[in-house]
Design a protein around this motif. Structure first.
Motif: not given
Length: 403
Positions: A73-85
């Motif tokens: 559900r992540t809507t970051s402009r960096f993508g939905r997986r990268i912020p969690w990495v």
């Protein structure tokens, strides 16, 4: 978004990030936690290690599917997986530094739980990146790379833990590697970007309900979960007390170095089978037969440990286990991506499947500690490991939707 062509630079960055995650886990698991347990409680080291491993795995079991669901559900402009990495890697580094500074069992438990909590975020996100980015016909090969990276992480983590020269030095070396490992994946910025408008409205009840995937509605998913659970439980039972097995049952003079040597041998054979198994499975379009024979081979390795408690026996077992677990790792992930109920919830559903990885880490200390101390010692422990893993391998044929 449909997975398309996979660029080599994405594969490299992805693998480096996976290596870092496994360095953060297996430097402590293979060497450092056991050495700390021996320092804090020499007479009760098995129990201390069991408690630390159990609590950390309990945190992991909850964290992985939750981080996965949130990344969906992540809507970051960096993508939905990268912020969690990125965020999870940073938290994992903090946890390793807490472990380096620990002066009591309580701080050791806190630090390890923090490592498990944090590093499950990149693991959940990276696991989902494969079905995000890789076509089904290439997922056996992608699973091979995934397994390859995990294996390199285990070897690198063990090597760094030994090369650090002390418990503190080992943790610092692992922490630095983990920190640097996420940088290439972050800089590449190849990720799926989603918008708030594409998501259903937030509902806590629906969010929590999503973690229950009905075995009746999705039987293939349920059998895949059980197969993975049993194979990983057998493996976890076998590996938990490896350092103590070498020290107390085999009588190795340098058990730290012994674990490193066995890990390297295991990894060499795993690297061979993980790449051959994944690509071979893609060509044949078959997954289950590979899981069966991998489980048989892994069980044979445990029986060698049970019946031949010598250094040569441990070497043979490590080589055999590497072949079995390598084939299983590459094919297992490809199989699992083919039983996911919904594409939009990949990370959450893979997180539920990853409970089958973490729950065995919770149960292994509960099963292993009384066996080693009261119910027959290491021979009984490794026979139990073999039987549990073999049961999981046989049950793979209950999955109907995958050949």
């Amino acid at each position: 978004m449909t997975a398309g062509r996979v660029e080599p630079r994405w594969i490299i960055a992805f693998c480096v990030a996976v290596v870092g995650t496994f360095v953060g886990w297996y430097g402590p698991l293979q060497i450092l936690l056991a050495k700390q347990a021996d320092v804090f409680s020499p007479a009760g080291k098995e129990d201390v290690l069991a408690v630390v491993a159990l609590l950390g795995a309990a945190v992991s079991m909850v964290a992985n599917p939750v981080w996965g669901a949130l990344s969906d559900r992540t809507t970051s402009r960096f993508g939905r997986r990268i912020p969690w990495v990125v965020g999870g890697t940073a938290g994992g580094v903090v946890g390793l530094l807490v472990l380096a500074a620990a002066e009591s069992t309580g701080m050791m438990i806190f630090g390890w739980c923090l490592v498990q909590l944090a590093l499950n975020a990149p693991f959940a996100a990276l696991s989902a990146a494969i079905p995000d980015q890789v076509p089904i016909a290439r997922r056996g090969t992608a699973g091979g790379y995934f397994g390859l990276a995990q294996t390199i992480g285990v070897v690198a983590g063990t090597g760094l833990a030994v090369a650090g020269g002390s418990v503190v030095g080992g943790y610092l070396a692992c922490a630095l590697f983990v920190l640097l490992s996420a940088v290439p994946y972050m800089l590449l910025r190849k990720d799926i970007v989603i918008t708030r408008e594409s998501l259903p409205s937030w509902n806590w009840l629906a969010f929590l309900r999503g973690f229950w995937i009905s075995p009746r509605t999705h039987p293939n998913f349920a059998w895949a979960w059980l197969t993975r659970f049993l194979l990983n439980l057998g493996n976890a039972i076998a590996l938990l007390y490896l350092l103590f097995y070498l020290k107390d049952a085999v009588g190795v003079a340098d058990p730290d170095g012994g674990v490193l040597i066995l890990t390297v041998l295991y990894s060499i054979t795993l690297l061979i089978s993980v790449m051959i198994g994944g690509s071979w499975s893609d060509r044949l379009g078959r997954r289950k037969v590979f899981v069966l024979w991998a489980g048989v081979i892994m069980s044979a390795a445990s029986l060698v440990m049970a019946g031949w408690p010598t250094w040569l026996g441990a070497v043979v077992a490590a080589i055999v286990l590497g072949f079995g677990f390598g084939a299983y790792t590459s094919v297992d992930f490809a199989l699992l991506t083919q039983v996911l109920p919904q594409a939009q919830d990949r990370a959450r559903d893979l997180g539920v499947l990853n409970i089958a990885n973490s729950l065995p880490q919770v149960l292994a200390p509960v099963i292993a500690a009384p066996i080693v101390r009261h119910l027959g010692g290491y021979p009984t422990l490794y026979v139990t490991s073999a039987l549990v893993g073999l049961a999981g391998a046989i049950l793979v044929f209950r999955i109907r939707s995958v050949h």
